[in-house]
Design an enzyme around this catalytic site. Sequence first.
Site, mmCIF file in Angstrom:
data_model
loop_
_atom_site.group_PDB
_atom_site.id
_atom_site.type_symbol
_atom_site.label_atom_id
_atom_site.label_comp_id
_atom_site.label_asym_id
_atom_site.label_seq_id
_atom_site.Cartn_x
_atom_site.Cartn_y
_atom_site.Cartn_z
ATOM 1 N N ASP A 83 0.823 -1.208 0.000
ATOM 2 C CA ASP A 83 0.000 0.000 0.000
ATOM 3 C C ASP A 83 0.860 1.262 0.000
ATOM 4 O O ASP A 83 1.857 1.353 0.731
ATOM 5 C CB ASP A 83 -0.900 -0.020 1.245
ATOM 6 C CG ASP A 83 -1.771 1.218 1.358
ATOM 7 O OD1 ASP A 83 -2.661 1.391 0.510
ATOM 8 O OD2 ASP A 83 -1.549 2.010 2.302
ATOM 9 N N GLU A 102 1.434 0.001 -4.868
ATOM 10 C CA GLU A 102 0.603 1.167 -5.181
ATOM 11 C C GLU A 102 1.506 2.387 -5.028
ATOM 12 O O GLU A 102 2.098 2.591 -3.969
ATOM 13 C CB GLU A 102 -0.572 1.274 -4.205
ATOM 14 C CG GLU A 102 -1.426 2.504 -4.450
ATOM 15 C CD GLU A 102 -2.343 2.846 -3.296
ATOM 16 O OE1 GLU A 102 -3.404 3.432 -3.555
ATOM 17 O OE2 GLU A 102 -1.995 2.550 -2.142
#
Length: 606
Positions: free
Chosen positions: A264, A301
């Site tokens: 993330d 990401e």
Amino acid sequence: MEPIAISKRTVGVNFRDDGRAEIRLWAPLAEQVAILSGETTIALEKEDPGYWITVTDRLHEGSRYRIRIDDRNPFPDPTSLSQPDGVHGPSEAVDLTGFQWQQNGWTNLPLEDYIIYELHTGTFTSEGTFASLEEKLDHLKELGVTAIELMPVAQFPGSRNWGYDGVYPFAVQNSYGGPHGLQHLVDACHQKGLAVILDVVYNHLGPEGNYFGELGPFFTRKYHTPWGSAVNFDDRWCDGVRRMVVENALMWCRDFHIDALRIDAAHAIRDFSAVHILKELRLRLDELMQKTGKKYYLIVEQDLNDTRYIDPLHNGGYGMDAQWIDEFHHALRVTTGQAQTGYYEDFNGIEDLARAYRDAYVYTGQWSPHRKRFFGTTTENCAGKQFVVFSQNHDHIGNRMLGERTGRLLSFEMQKLVAAAVLLSPYLPLLFMGEEWGETQPFLYFVSHSDEALAEAVRTGRKKEFAAFHTEGEPPDPMADDTFHQSRLHWHLMTDEKHDAMLAFYKALIQLRKRERALRTLNRKALAVDVNSENQVLVLHRWTADSKVICLLNFSTEQRLHSLDRTSEWQALLCSAGSEWGGPGCIQSSGHGITLQPQSVSVFKR
């Protein structure tokens, strides 16, 4: 880099083959460290640099325990594998090696074959558990996806959370089924031929139940992040922090048989070490692959449009296998009529969508009005399999005040068109749970903090986050039970004629991608894009040495005529307007070309 055992977990509490517990805790500033279990106190011995260790037969699998440092109050083990009583309860000693795998010989899929299905365990089924998720695997197999991506499962406060507020990176959420429940789910997925991606968060931890600061300088004030002080990857005593993160990644792949990790917000990881923590993760996983003979992928990401993350190590990159591409999503949404507000203001619709097909990044060095600077770099040497694209995901639904999915925002025909835009791309496609039948329930932001002051801070923060998108009304209360319950999938919708037709279309589209070599081969060099901005038509050409496919995407609300040389030589493969998909019907081609229905896609093969 500090030597790390690749074949076994060494941080926290673990068990040897003889049944004794081996304890290794990082507490570099402590004078005394002990484990408290019931009436038993187990003193640890100091080991440089910064660790406390012991081997004992007084701690068993299932034992509950806490840590005491010096004369401070005892607290749960931040590196524990299980928190059966929540984030403030005692930790539970667990042996991960005892699980009996049925699919121990599973071979991970080639990355280019990944068709990803992102889901949230707590809202995917009414029960919200790994066990109930297993009951839906046949649906996913029949849909045609090849990999599921679990939103974070690290222990968080309460039972309702997206997962990005996790505070025990090694512990699997108790309300989902705990560590053995996750092992059983992964095994079941592999028996169905599905790979498993796990979303992990290394850029921050949540605010409630976060006891890492009790161990030592886990955070640093050198950098400011949206979540406060940054995780300490390059400041004093950072080696112990880095070790925990590396061991965490190794654990998921080695002990849970996870096939890929989605990291993330990698852009929020602050690290100026000589070896960036992402590069170290790559190197350590490469060592694990050598030992196990299995393949593990790292997907990040990141919104920096910086290929350094996915460039190979020998070219000075961090060696990540792929990255999420928000810009494809943004360009696609604006093409469908999404208002150009907030982070959409940089995107002008179909021209930018064409650029995303060609370049993956829309911004490859030009001026960004939203960022007020030149932004991005070229992706010329990057393969298609290095990019993950989507028409919706948890963020871009949940970032809307009312959490509306595509099923609420777009017409029935446009929903099919955006699905095709993703699945016909030369990239790795990702679907978000429920989109395959046009789910109309929202996916809202929800938490279950026990601290009311913190809960109120979350409410205020969400209002500020929505400010760029919404100016009227109040967002649903993230703490309310109803906010969570509204976000659950309505599986019964598939019995409705329209939703059933949408599901059938998704299945056909996925099978088309798998069947046609020109679509299955993710060669960005064998691709061309033509755009008619006035007519809002995009033409995508994909080919291999022995076949060529042309995809005609009409984003307008009018019929459009597209000229196609030697029409008789083209075989129709799919038309989203077909009555079998609940559409108005396809129009027969003529000598003048192909008539495209409004908001439709037609695919032909020469």
